[in-house]
Structures are given as C-alpha cells and as structure tokens.
Design an enzyme around this catalytic site. Structure first.
Site, short mmCIF file in Angstrom:
data_model
loop_
_atom_site.label_atom_id
_atom_site.label_comp_id
_atom_site.label_asym_id
_atom_site.label_seq_id
_atom_site.Cartn_x
_atom_site.Cartn_y
_atom_site.Cartn_z
N ASP A 136 18.12 -7.58 -70.83
CA ASP A 136 18.66 -7.36 -69.71
C ASP A 136 18.57 -5.99 -69.53
O ASP A 136 18.77 -4.68 -69.23
CB ASP A 136 20.13 -6.77 -70.31
CG ASP A 136 20.90 -6.23 -69.38
OD1 ASP A 136 20.60 -7.15 -68.07
OD2 ASP A 136 22.40 -5.07 -68.88
N ILE A 162 7.40 -20.14 -82.24
CA ILE A 162 7.37 -20.99 -83.46
C ILE A 162 7.84 -22.39 -83.55
O ILE A 162 7.16 -23.26 -83.80
CB ILE A 162 6.95 -19.99 -84.76
CG1 ILE A 162 8.31 -20.00 -84.95
CG2 ILE A 162 5.81 -18.99 -84.90
CD1 ILE A 162 8.53 -19.54 -86.46
N GLY A 163 8.28 -22.58 -82.73
CA GLY A 163 9.52 -23.90 -82.76
C GLY A 163 9.65 -24.42 -83.79
O GLY A 163 9.73 -25.50 -84.79
N VAL A 164 10.92 -23.40 -84.23
CA VAL A 164 11.83 -23.64 -85.30
C VAL A 164 12.85 -24.46 -84.67
O VAL A 164 13.67 -23.05 -84.50
CB VAL A 164 11.82 -22.96 -86.61
CG1 VAL A 164 9.95 -23.68 -87.63
CG2 VAL A 164 11.48 -21.56 -86.58
N GLN A 165 14.68 -24.35 -85.77
CA GLN A 165 15.70 -24.01 -85.62
C GLN A 165 16.02 -23.53 -87.12
O GLN A 165 15.47 -24.36 -88.10
CB GLN A 165 16.70 -25.55 -85.61
CG GLN A 165 15.88 -25.95 -84.69
CD GLN A 165 17.16 -27.16 -83.70
OE1 GLN A 165 17.77 -27.85 -84.42
NE2 GLN A 165 16.71 -27.02 -82.70
N ILE A 166 16.56 -22.45 -87.09
CA ILE A 166 16.58 -21.54 -88.43
C ILE A 166 17.97 -21.19 -88.83
O ILE A 166 19.08 -21.30 -87.66
CB ILE A 166 15.75 -20.27 -88.14
CG1 ILE A 166 16.10 -19.73 -87.14
CG2 ILE A 166 15.06 -20.22 -88.78
CD1 ILE A 166 14.54 -18.51 -87.00
N HIS A 208 21.30 -7.32 -64.60
CA HIS A 208 22.68 -7.12 -64.52
C HIS A 208 23.12 -5.78 -63.58
O HIS A 208 23.82 -5.93 -62.65
CB HIS A 208 23.72 -6.96 -65.90
CG HIS A 208 24.14 -5.73 -65.93
ND1 HIS A 208 23.87 -5.14 -67.56
CD2 HIS A 208 25.26 -4.86 -66.02
CE1 HIS A 208 24.59 -4.28 -68.01
NE2 HIS A 208 25.49 -3.72 -66.72
N ASN A 236 27.10 3.02 -65.89
CA ASN A 236 26.03 4.31 -66.86
C ASN A 236 25.17 3.14 -66.82
O ASN A 236 24.37 3.32 -67.32
CB ASN A 236 26.72 4.48 -68.32
CG ASN A 236 27.41 5.85 -68.04
OD1 ASN A 236 28.60 6.41 -67.75
ND2 ASN A 236 26.24 6.93 -67.95
N SER A 237 25.53 2.03 -66.89
CA SER A 237 24.99 0.26 -67.06
C SER A 237 23.29 1.32 -66.41
O SER A 237 22.80 1.17 -65.44
CB SER A 237 24.50 -0.51 -66.08
OG SER A 237 26.07 -1.12 -67.28
#
Length: 525
Positions: free
Chosen positions: A192, A320-324, A162, A264-265
């Site tokens: 980020d 891995i292709g899952v909704q958890i 950012h 400070n970022s």
C-alpha cells in the site's frame, strides 16, 4: 487510511454538525468550581494572627521548588521542523472507479488485497471504509483526499496506494498553501505504498526515513490531513510492532495510538528526531473515528519499495516457490523440534527454486541467511524483501535432519495460481483405522478424488482426528512422510510411529482446494 472496520481513506468527507465543545451546564459547573476556589483562597488570604498564605515564606519556598522542576518541553520544535514536508493529496477520479472503491458491503471481492480489506471492514451506517475521504455525488468526477510527505527536494513524495489508486488527476497542497500538480511514478499494492512526483519546484522541504523500526513505547507524531483539515498534528506512542491485520503475507505494521482519522492515509509518523518511522495507512474503529489504534507501514519497508518504484515504477520481490503453513506445538513435538517455530513446506511448486534445490513437502525452513524464521509470515517478508536473482542460504529440517540448502531466488509472479484440487465427490465405504478413529478408502475408488492418497469416508466425532479438524471427504496424501494408497499403508505408519514411542503421527491432508499438515495423537486401539 484503512479502517480495520472502516478505513478512513475511502469514505465520503465527513462533516459533522457544528456543536459546542462544552454544554452550558458544563461551563456553569466549571465556573462555579473556579468561583468556589476563588472564595476559598480569598477566605484564607488573611487568617487570625496576621498569617497571609499568599505572601508567606512557605509560599515563596513552594514557588521556588516548583520552578526547579523540569517542565515538559512539548513537541513544538520538532513540529516546526518537520511539518513543512507534509502535504495534502487531492485526487480526481472517474465515477466508476470511486463507486467500486466506495462499496462497503463486503460482497465485492475484486481488486487488490488492501482494497478488499477496506470494503470488508466498512464503517457504520454505510460509511465507506478507508482513510481517503471521498466526496461528490451523482455522475461525473469524484474527489478524494489523503496525505503524503516529500522525501527529496526535487518533489518526490510518498503516499498510500489506496489514496491515488484509480486517480485521473493528482494535486498536492503544501504547508504554505501552494498547490501543485503531481504524477504517479509507481504504486505497490502489496504494501500500500505509492510514489508521486510534484512538478514545479526544486527546493521542497523533505523528511528523512528512519533506518530502523521504533521501539514499543517510543513517542510518535502523526501529521496529516484528517477530514480535509490540513497540517493537523497528533501525538502518541508506539503501541505494538509486527502487527498482522489480514491484508497479506507482507503485513508488518507498527501500531500507534496517536489519533489518526479519515484523510490521514499516506501521512507520516515522526519520531523525536524528526525522522519518519512509518506511513499511516489503516485504523481500527467500530465508530469510524479514531479510537487510538492505527497502523503504519514501517520506514524500512517504505524505503525498499520507493527505491524500486523510483528506479523502474514497479516492485520485484524474491520468490522460492513454496506453499507453507505454521508449525504447531503438536507438529514440533512430532518432528523433534525444540520450539514451535519455522515455516513448514506443504508443497514446493514445480520447477520453482525450492523444488530445484531439493526442498520437499514436510520440510521445515528454520532460517534464512542465518536469521531465524519464526513463522510463515516472517519467511514471506524476508524472502520478499530480497531481490530476484539473489543467492540465499536456508536452514531446513529435512527428514529429521538439519540441512543447509543454497538457492537462487526467482521473481515473485504478479499473480499466484491457486491449487485447483478436484472436489472429493461422495466418499465410498472405507476400511477402519482404529487408532485414528476414522475409515478410509483409496482415492482412486472415489469419483473426483484424484489418483493419489486415501479419502476419509468417516470420522468418529469423539476421535483425535475429528478434534484436529479431519473430516469426511478429506484426502490423506502422506502419513509420517510416506505416501499412502490404502488403509494398510496408514496402519503400517501408525504401528511404526507407536513402536518408535511417538505420541502422534504427522499427516498431510488435502481439504477442499488446499493442503496442510496435522499431527494426530495416537490412541490405544
């Protein structure tokens, strides 16, 4: 740096009106205290009987005892060694880019997650969020400032995404006051982190990234460019680890109490060995200034990201292709799990690695390569840290049995498609399910509800289902691991659960555009 209500890195350069550190009244009070002590000491200097407290043997003994006590060594030696590796990062960007990132009303939901996070938690009185300081006005170029640090003598340096996001020109100023032009090698929005390369030198002083995370309570030194004041050093401790600040599934921040502010970022947080343990990226602040809660990206995460950025300019993550979803205590009890840990699979994505390996809805992933998985965030971080194409072994609770499943990771898509579930329309009259305190109707009989499952047409507000969040219009897809098409299927599943002495029944529910599992306690109806 982000502000959990305002991230200092995208705010206009803040220049408070000059003020005296101490008021005249405070100085006067302090002077009078000192003067009073002086009189007191002088008055005790020569007591009747010729006893002089300043030259007595007792006073000499006190001086000797104090000299033997170990004195604080301070941080000067460490600072002298590491400070030359820290740089000030200045960026120039087009007006339209700055305008977009300076929004703080939370209405703009475009852009990457961290950027949206900055906008959502804007500072007070219109102070834009972030720890990159923006300044300039009207039309034309906008300027921004942040921090960074060299990681190699040939000019590679780390900062925040950012800080350099949208920059047309990047310049860095070193600790000795020299200014160089830099180019952005690559950025990673999800963590980020950004990698830049400074041209014009081959022997820059550089810092080393620590191999692991610090312990809670360890000392840290933050070095950076707060409010444009380059080379500022502050000290504190590690307050917590593994913080989730709502930026995304890979949140694993170190929390420190070393004061960090706008600008400070991208600056480093050093341990007492002079190693970088984190990259400062966000603060929580109701006021816009430091309140002692700052967040740093752990060094192991930074190391993994910059290695890929340096190699190919982008970051590839395993998938891995899952909704958890998390495993609640109710769900754990229903499934016979000893602890409410792991990641419960809502739905494997079609043709994804998990689906091809046989993982199904309702399975619980409990470990990856022998390492326990506590929750969905930990699973996402663990898999995301692995390279696409890597072979992994998962421990999965499948239909009540522990199974070992091997699969090859795919590559995380650049964008994830959300499940587009249809709206439920107006629920029709349904059949009663007494023990659950609700009525249901086949989804196929309700316009817009789809062809599978049953629609909740009514919920007793005092029922266990209502307490667990089930509401009218939800679609019940499965009960006790079996698909349901009508109220009879649900009643049969409830009877079976009751006969098996279950205290609850597990349902997969689609609500709005997402689905989740919920364990509903069984009543006596």
């Amino acid at each position: 740096m982000t502000n959990h209500q305002s991230d200092p890195s995208s705010a206009p350069l803040y220049r408070p009106a000059p003020r005296r550190l101490f008021s005249a009244r405070k100085i006067a009070l302090m002077a009078s205290v000192v003067a009073g002590l002086g009189v007191a000491v002088y008055g005790l200097g020569s007591l009747p009987g010729g006893f002089d407290i300043l030259t007595s043997p007792a006073h000499a003994q006190v001086n000797n005892d104090v000299s033997k006590v170990a004195q604080p060594t301070g941080f000067a030696d460490i600072v002298q060694r590491v400070k030359p590796s820290v740089i000030s990062v200045k960026v120039t960007m087009k007006d339209k880019v700055a305008d977009a990132s300076d929004r703080d009303d939370g209405s703009d939901q475009s852009g990457p997650p961290m950027e949206r996070f900055f906008r959502q938690f804007g500072g007070p009185e219109g102070t834009p969020p972030g720890t990159r300081d923006h300044h300039g006005g009207g039309h034309g170029a906008m300027m921004g400032q942040g921090s960074g640090f060299f990681i190699s003598p040939d000019g590679y340096a780390v900062t925040n995404n950012h800080v350099v996001d949208g920059a047309d020109k990047v310049e860095v100023t070193t600790d000795d006051g020299k200014t160089y032009t830099a180019k952005v090698i690559g950025t990673d929005v999800r963590t980020d982190v950004a990698l830049i390369k400074v041209e014009g030198g081959t022997d820059f002083p550089f810092a080393k990234l620590a191999a692991g995370k610090p312990r809670v309570g360890d000392w840290v030194l933050a070095v950076g460019n707060p409010f444009g004041l380059g080379g500022t050093v502050t000290a504190g401790i590690v307050s917590a680890s593994g913080r989730d600040i709502g930026n995304g599934p890979y949140d694993d921040f170190i929390q420190i109490d070393a004061p960090v502010n706008k600008g400070n970022s991208g600056g480093p947080a050093f341990n007492m060995q002079g190693e970088v343990v984190g990259v400062n990226t966000a603060i929580y602040s109701p006021s816009g200034g430091s309140v002692g809660i700052a967040f740093s990206i752990p060094a192991p995460t930074v190391k993994n990201v910059i290695a890929q950025l340096k190699d190919k300019g982008t970051v590839s993550r395993g998938w891995i292709g899952v909704q958890i979803q998390p495993v609640s205590q109710d769900i754990a009890d229903n499934l016979g799990l000893k602890k409410a840990e792991g990641a419960m699979v809502l739905e494997p994505q079609a043709n994804g690695p998990a689906a091809k390996a046989g993982i199904e809805s309702g399975d619980v992933i409990t470990s990856v390569n022998g390492e326990a998985v506590k929750d969905p965030r930990e699973l996402a971080r663990t898999i995301g840290a692995l390279a696409p194409g890597a072979d992994v072994k998962l421990s999965v609770l499948h239909k009540g049995k522990d199974e070992a499943i091997s699969l090859t990771l795919g590559q995380l898509p650049a964008t994830q498609e959300a499940n587009a579930n249809p709206s439920n329309g107006n629920p029709a009259q349904g059949s009663d399910v007494p023990r659950l305190g609700m009525t249901v109707a086949p989804a196929s009989s309700v316009a817009g509800a789809g062809k599978t499952g049953v629609v909740v047409t009514g919920v007793d507000p005092k029922s266990a289902a209502a307490i667990r969040g089930v509401k009218e219009g939800d679609v019940i897809l499965e009960v006790a691991g079996k698909s349901v098409a009508n109220s009879g299927d649900i009643r049969d599943a409830v009877k079976t659960a009751h006969a098996d002495n279950k205290n609850s029944v597990l349902m997969r529910v689609r609500s709005g555009e997402g689905s989740h599992y919920v364990a509903i306690p069984l009543g006596n109806g």
